[in-house]
Motif scaffolding. Sequence first.
Motif, PDB file in Angstrom:
ATOM      1  N   ALA A  62       0.703  -1.183  -0.024  1.00  0.00           N
ATOM      2  CA  ALA A  62      -0.050  -0.150  -0.041  1.00  0.00           C
ATOM      3  C   ALA A  62       0.818   1.151  -0.125  1.00  0.00           C
ATOM      4  O   ALA A  62       0.252   2.454  -0.362  1.00  0.00           O
ATOM      5  N   HIS A  63       2.342   1.060   0.314  1.00  0.00           N
ATOM      6  CA  HIS A  63       3.040   2.186   0.549  1.00  0.00           C
ATOM      7  C   HIS A  63       3.839   2.592  -0.691  1.00  0.00           C
ATOM      8  O   HIS A  63       4.916   3.340  -0.634  1.00  0.00           O
ATOM      9  N   TRP A  64       3.600   1.993  -1.614  1.00  0.00           N
ATOM     10  CA  TRP A  64       4.366   2.718  -3.001  1.00  0.00           C
ATOM     11  C   TRP A  64       3.299   2.644  -4.084  1.00  0.00           C
ATOM     12  O   TRP A  64       2.660   1.613  -4.546  1.00  0.00           O
ATOM     13  N   GLN A  65       2.744   3.688  -4.232  1.00  0.00           N
ATOM     14  CA  GLN A  65       2.152   4.188  -5.368  1.00  0.00           C
ATOM     15  C   GLN A  65       2.758   5.041  -6.244  1.00  0.00           C
ATOM     16  O   GLN A  65       3.706   5.772  -5.714  1.00  0.00           O
ATOM     17  N   SER A  66       2.391   5.239  -7.410  1.00  0.00           N
ATOM     18  CA  SER A  66       3.237   5.881  -8.328  1.00  0.00           C
ATOM     19  C   SER A  66       2.522   6.181  -9.498  1.00  0.00           C
ATOM     20  O   SER A  66       1.334   6.168  -9.936  1.00  0.00           O
ATOM     21  N   SER A 181      -4.621  -3.625   4.305  1.00  0.00           N
ATOM     22  CA  SER A 181      -5.120  -3.699   5.623  1.00  0.00           C
ATOM     23  C   SER A 181      -6.553  -4.055   5.071  1.00  0.00           C
ATOM     24  O   SER A 181      -7.106  -3.573   4.222  1.00  0.00           O
ATOM     25  N   ILE A 182      -7.254  -4.651   5.964  1.00  0.00           N
ATOM     26  CA  ILE A 182      -8.641  -4.902   5.615  1.00  0.00           C
ATOM     27  C   ILE A 182      -9.638  -3.700   5.735  1.00  0.00           C
ATOM     28  O   ILE A 182     -10.527  -3.385   5.138  1.00  0.00           O
ATOM     29  N   THR A 183      -9.301  -3.138   6.946  1.00  0.00           N
ATOM     30  CA  THR A 183      -9.935  -1.872   7.290  1.00  0.00           C
ATOM     31  C   THR A 183      -8.948  -0.775   7.542  1.00  0.00           C
ATOM     32  O   THR A 183      -7.687  -1.044   8.069  1.00  0.00           O
ATOM     33  N   HIS A 184      -8.943   0.563   7.031  1.00  0.00           N
ATOM     34  CA  HIS A 184      -8.107   1.523   7.163  1.00  0.00           C
ATOM     35  C   HIS A 184      -8.592   2.808   7.200  1.00  0.00           C
ATOM     36  O   HIS A 184      -8.414   3.668   6.269  1.00  0.00           O
ATOM     37  N   ASN A 185      -9.249   3.278   8.421  1.00  0.00           N
ATOM     38  CA  ASN A 185      -9.610   4.615   8.387  1.00  0.00           C
ATOM     39  C   ASN A 185      -8.923   5.177   9.568  1.00  0.00           C
ATOM     40  O   ASN A 185      -9.177   5.179  10.663  1.00  0.00           O
ATOM     41  N   LEU A 186      -7.732   6.012   9.252  1.00  0.00           N
ATOM     42  CA  LEU A 186      -6.852   6.775  10.046  1.00  0.00           C
ATOM     43  C   LEU A 186      -7.707   7.816  10.819  1.00  0.00           C
ATOM     44  O   LEU A 186      -7.136   8.219  11.820  1.00  0.00           O
ATOM     45  N   MET A 187      -8.404   8.485   9.962  1.00  0.00           N
ATOM     46  CA  MET A 187      -8.944   9.826  10.763  1.00  0.00           C
ATOM     47  C   MET A 187      -9.663   9.415  11.756  1.00  0.00           C
ATOM     48  O   MET A 187      -9.671  10.008  12.990  1.00  0.00           O
ATOM     49  N   HIS A 238      -4.863   0.923   0.881  1.00  0.00           N
ATOM     50  CA  HIS A 238      -4.468  -0.316   1.630  1.00  0.00           C
ATOM     51  C   HIS A 238      -5.468  -1.444   1.251  1.00  0.00           C
ATOM     52  O   HIS A 238      -5.186  -2.528   1.832  1.00  0.00           O
ATOM     53  N   TYR A 239      -6.329  -1.044   0.477  1.00  0.00           N
ATOM     54  CA  TYR A 239      -7.364  -2.381   0.134  1.00  0.00           C
ATOM     55  C   TYR A 239      -6.728  -2.895  -1.199  1.00  0.00           C
ATOM     56  O   TYR A 239      -6.856  -4.198  -1.490  1.00  0.00           O
ATOM     57  N   LEU A 240      -6.214  -2.189  -2.294  1.00  0.00           N
ATOM     58  CA  LEU A 240      -5.879  -2.634  -3.480  1.00  0.00           C
ATOM     59  C   LEU A 240      -4.994  -3.935  -3.513  1.00  0.00           C
ATOM     60  O   LEU A 240      -5.073  -4.949  -4.437  1.00  0.00           O
ATOM     61  N   PRO A 241      -4.023  -4.243  -2.584  1.00  0.00           N
ATOM     62  CA  PRO A 241      -3.052  -5.178  -2.383  1.00  0.00           C
ATOM     63  C   PRO A 241      -3.717  -6.454  -2.191  1.00  0.00           C
ATOM     64  O   PRO A 241      -3.270  -7.589  -2.722  1.00  0.00           O
TER      65      PRO A 241
END
Length: 275
Positions: A62-66, A181-187, A238-241
């Motif tokens: 999830a941490h490498w988008q380009s 991550s299956i869920t990822h709402n950091l706010m 974080h969902y796309l992987p």
Amino acid sequence: MSCSAKAASALTCMMTALPVLFVSHGAPTFVLEPGVAGANLNRLGRRLVEPTKPSAIVVVSAHWQSSGLRVSAAPMPETIHDFGGFPREMYEMQYPAPGAPDLANKIVGLFKQAGIKADIDPRRGLDHGAWVPLKMLFPKADIPVLQVSIPYSYKPEQVWAMGRALAPLRNDNIFLMGSGSITHNLMEWRSHTHGSNARYAVDFEAWVRKNVVDHNKDALCNYLDNPDGARAHPSPDHYLPLLFAAGAASQDGKVEVLEGDMRFGMLSMDSFVFH
């Protein structure tokens, strides 16, 4: 081909094709507080190196988008500490696995065969979406690793197609892993009291698990149709992987759920092994 030859061929495929993993990597401090999820990854890693360890690892994080599809080819990828505000020991950690430049070129070729344009990135290191779970899976850091990016413009079906394009690598003793991550709402995580698990996170986790086990591509790619989808993932990174891993998997194979807890009341740590 005779029935016996077909059976032998199927058995060979079952014996040689490596599984695919989707891992919920959590916060960077997952490596310091592995819990049940980390213990399950460690056990999986021990299984994967018996009797022969994978010859290389390909990670979509999830941490490498380009801006376009990229494949890392650094001979010795650096350990990227792409986070802030964590304990000092986090920044001292290293994952000194070698890279896999030859495999990177092969991957570009596989993408080309599938009609997908990709380019080599000769310098990219390993972000924490890669090295944090790898520390628990393969702590010796003795297996070559490379990463494949997720283009900003890619839709869910395109990330699934990335997985399909690289699926043949499983028969070459290459381990494929999606890390998100299956869920990822950091706010919401920042404002949550952390007293009890958020209902939407529990419901979305159960929905994902069911559709992953059922190999339901349409549902998984259209996750925003789920009433909790947009809340569980305000952004898709974080969902796309998960879609990469599911796309690379055998579409009728068994899915093993690696149980994890629900951290901070809304961060699911479940992972999936696609056999």
